[in-house]
Design a protein around this motif. Structure first.
Motif, PDB file in Angstrom:
ATOM      1  N   MET A   1       0.851  -1.165   0.000  1.00 16.64           N
ATOM      2  CA  MET A   1       0.000   0.000   0.000  1.00 16.64           C
ATOM      3  C   MET A   1       0.901   1.233   0.000  1.00 16.64           C
ATOM      4  N   LYS A   2       0.613   2.180  -0.901  1.00 15.81           N
ATOM      5  CA  LYS A   2       1.390   3.415  -0.981  1.00 15.81           C
ATOM      6  C   LYS A   2       0.494   4.594  -0.635  1.00 15.81           C
ATOM      7  N   ILE A   3       1.051   5.526   0.140  1.00 18.76           N
ATOM      8  CA  ILE A   3       0.316   6.720   0.548  1.00 18.76           C
ATOM      9  C   ILE A   3       1.195   7.934   0.293  1.00 18.76           C
ATOM     10  N   SER A   4       0.655   8.907  -0.431  1.00 20.17           N
ATOM     11  CA  SER A   4       1.373  10.162  -0.668  1.00 20.17           C
ATOM     12  C   SER A   4       1.156  11.094   0.517  1.00 20.17           C
ATOM     13  N   ILE A   5       2.241  11.728   0.954  1.00 14.82           N
ATOM     14  CA  ILE A   5       2.209  12.641   2.098  1.00 14.82           C
ATOM     15  C   ILE A   5       2.792  13.970   1.633  1.00 14.82           C
ATOM     16  N   ASN A   6       2.083  15.058   1.923  1.00 13.74           N
ATOM     17  CA  ASN A   6       2.509  16.374   1.442  1.00 13.74           C
ATOM     18  C   ASN A   6       3.368  17.163   2.412  1.00 13.74           C
ATOM     19  N   ASN A   7       3.298  16.853   3.725  1.00 11.46           N
ATOM     20  CA  ASN A   7       4.045  17.632   4.713  1.00 11.46           C
ATOM     21  C   ASN A   7       4.107  16.873   6.037  1.00 11.46           C
ATOM     22  N   PRO A   8       4.915  17.344   6.991  1.00 11.02           N
ATOM     23  CA  PRO A   8       5.044  16.641   8.268  1.00 11.02           C
ATOM     24  C   PRO A   8       3.722  16.510   9.039  1.00 11.02           C
ATOM     25  N   ASN A   9       2.822  17.491   8.896  1.00 12.67           N
ATOM     26  CA  ASN A   9       1.529  17.383   9.578  1.00 12.67           C
ATOM     27  C   ASN A   9       0.737  16.186   9.059  1.00 12.67           C
ATOM     28  N   GLU A  10       0.790  15.964   7.755  1.00 10.35           N
ATOM     29  CA  GLU A  10       0.109  14.805   7.181  1.00 10.35           C
ATOM     30  C   GLU A  10       0.770  13.499   7.622  1.00 10.35           C
ATOM     31  N   THR A  11       2.080  13.529   7.767  1.00 13.91           N
ATOM     32  CA  THR A  11       2.791  12.346   8.275  1.00 13.91           C
ATOM     33  C   THR A  11       2.265  12.003   9.662  1.00 13.91           C
ATOM     34  N   GLU A  12       2.145  13.019  10.513  1.00 16.80           N
ATOM     35  CA  GLU A  12       1.691  12.791  11.883  1.00 16.80           C
ATOM     36  C   GLU A  12       0.236  12.318  11.908  1.00 16.80           C
ATOM     37  N   ARG A  13      -0.610  12.886  11.054  1.00 15.33           N
ATOM     38  CA  ARG A  13      -2.022  12.462  11.011  1.00 15.33           C
ATOM     39  C   ARG A  13      -2.151  11.008  10.557  1.00 15.33           C
ATOM     40  N   LEU A  14      -1.410  10.631   9.513  1.00 14.70           N
ATOM     41  CA  LEU A  14      -1.414   9.242   9.058  1.00 14.70           C
ATOM     42  C   LEU A  14      -0.995   8.324  10.201  1.00 14.70           C
ATOM     43  N   ALA A  15       0.071   8.702  10.867  1.00 11.88           N
ATOM     44  CA  ALA A  15       0.609   7.892  11.954  1.00 11.88           C
ATOM     45  C   ALA A  15      -0.376   7.780  13.114  1.00 11.88           C
ATOM     46  N   GLU A  16      -1.110   8.854  13.378  1.00 18.12           N
ATOM     47  CA  GLU A  16      -2.109   8.820  14.452  1.00 18.12           C
ATOM     48  C   GLU A  16      -3.173   7.758  14.150  1.00 18.12           C
ATOM     49  N   HIS A  17      -3.569   7.658  12.883  1.00 21.39           N
ATOM     50  CA  HIS A  17      -4.531   6.628  12.490  1.00 21.39           C
ATOM     51  C   HIS A  17      -3.930   5.236  12.673  1.00 21.39           C
ATOM     52  N   ILE A  18      -2.655   5.092  12.339  1.00 16.63           N
ATOM     53  CA  ILE A  18      -1.976   3.804  12.525  1.00 16.63           C
ATOM     54  C   ILE A  18      -1.982   3.427  14.009  1.00 16.63           C
ATOM     55  N   GLY A  19      -1.600   4.377  14.865  1.00 21.64           N
ATOM     56  CA  GLY A  19      -1.584   4.109  16.300  1.00 21.64           C
ATOM     57  C   GLY A  19      -2.956   3.787  16.859  1.00 21.64           C
ATOM     58  N   SER A  20      -3.992   4.386  16.289  1.00 18.83           N
ATOM     59  CA  SER A  20      -5.341   4.191  16.816  1.00 18.83           C
ATOM     60  C   SER A  20      -5.862   2.772  16.601  1.00 18.83           C
ATOM     61  N   VAL A  21      -5.292   2.044  15.628  1.00 19.53           N
ATOM     62  CA  VAL A  21      -5.761   0.677  15.360  1.00 19.53           C
ATOM     63  C   VAL A  21      -4.732  -0.385  15.750  1.00 19.53           C
ATOM     64  N   ALA A  22      -3.624   0.038  16.345  1.00 24.59           N
ATOM     65  CA  ALA A  22      -2.594  -0.919  16.770  1.00 24.59           C
ATOM     66  C   ALA A  22      -3.115  -1.785  17.907  1.00 24.59           C
ATOM     67  N   GLU A  23      -2.612  -3.011  17.938  1.00 28.56           N
ATOM     68  CA  GLU A  23      -2.962  -3.951  19.005  1.00 28.56           C
ATOM     69  C   GLU A  23      -1.687  -4.443  19.676  1.00 28.56           C
ATOM     70  N   ALA A  24      -1.850  -4.964  20.887  1.00 32.20           N
ATOM     71  CA  ALA A  24      -0.717  -5.507  21.632  1.00 32.20           C
ATOM     72  C   ALA A  24      -0.003  -6.559  20.799  1.00 32.20           C
ATOM     73  N   GLY A  25       1.309  -6.459  20.751  1.00 33.90           N
ATOM     74  CA  GLY A  25       2.129  -7.410  20.008  1.00 33.90           C
ATOM     75  C   GLY A  25       2.389  -7.015  18.561  1.00 33.90           C
ATOM     76  N   ASP A  26       1.772  -5.916  18.095  1.00 36.78           N
ATOM     77  CA  ASP A  26       2.078  -5.443  16.747  1.00 36.78           C
ATOM     78  C   ASP A  26       3.494  -4.866  16.728  1.00 36.78           C
ATOM     79  N   THR A  27       4.167  -5.011  15.588  1.00 37.21           N
ATOM     80  CA  THR A  27       5.512  -4.474  15.414  1.00 37.21           C
ATOM     81  C   THR A  27       5.576  -3.721  14.102  1.00 37.21           C
ATOM     82  N   ILE A  28       6.145  -2.507  14.158  1.00 36.97           N
ATOM     83  CA  ILE A  28       6.360  -1.699  12.968  1.00 36.97           C
ATOM     84  C   ILE A  28       7.861  -1.516  12.790  1.00 36.97           C
ATOM     85  N   ILE A  29       8.341  -1.824  11.600  1.00 34.83           N
ATOM     86  CA  ILE A  29       9.733  -1.582  11.229  1.00 34.83           C
ATOM     87  C   ILE A  29       9.729  -0.341  10.344  1.00 34.83           C
ATOM     88  N   LEU A  30      10.412   0.713  10.775  1.00 32.87           N
ATOM     89  CA  LEU A  30      10.467   1.958  10.007  1.00 32.87           C
ATOM     90  C   LEU A  30      11.766   2.028   9.217  1.00 32.87           C
TER      91      LEU A  30
END
Length: 157
Positions: A1-30
């Motif tokens: 899945m690819k997502i275009s991001i226009n600025n750091p605020n959009e990066t943070e908003r995308l990430a907030e959505h990711i955090g909102s659906v995370a569950e115990a034991g999930d792992t993200i490699i950045l």
């Protein structure tokens, strides 16, 4: 899945959505170059978990733990590890009760967890503000995590 991001605020908003659906034991490699926005992404993930304290890069401490959200956040930066990753007992975090976010995680090699969501941030050479986030699941738990992220992003469109 690819997502275009226009600025750091959009990066943070995308990430907030990711955090909102995370569950115990999930792992993200950045993954991504220096300055691509890995720590900015982690700040947003923390917000999505309900963590309001300041998130700092764990470059020199290797692991920072944040316990104040709906799940613990284990923020790791393995760029500078000189000792074997085996000595860090990272699997205790990966299999634990929180969300593990590992900057430069691809450097773990054989110590990568078996199941993780990789998020690669790629800079746009023509526009320093823009990024492309590429999300790729490796394993069934990560596949389920990616589906939750996709559903969340559809809900907020």
């Amino acid at each position: 899945m690819k997502i275009s991001i226009n600025n750091p605020n959009e990066t943070e908003r995308l990430a907030e959505h990711i955090g909102s659906v995370a569950e115990a034991g999930d792992t993200i490699i950045l993954s991504g170059d220096l300055g691509a926005g890995k720590t900015t992404l982690t700040k947003g993930i923390a917000l999505g978990l309900g963590i309001t304290q300041m998130i700092k890069s764990p470059t020199y401490t290797i692991i920072r733990e944040y316990q104040t959200g709906r799940l613990p956040l284990y923020h790791m930066d393995v760029y500078r590890i000189e000792a074997s990753a085996e000595d860090l007992a990272l699997d205790e975090y990966f299999e634990g009760d929180g969300l593990s976010v590992v900057e430069w995680g691809q450097l773990l090699g054989e110590f990568l967890p078996a199941d993780y969501l990789e998020i690669t941030l790629e800079k746009d050479p023509a526009d320093l503000e823009k990024r492309e986030a590429v999300l790729q699941a490796s394993g069934p738990k990560a596949e389920a995590f990616l589906k939750r992220i996709q559903q969340r992003l559809e809900e907020v469109k």
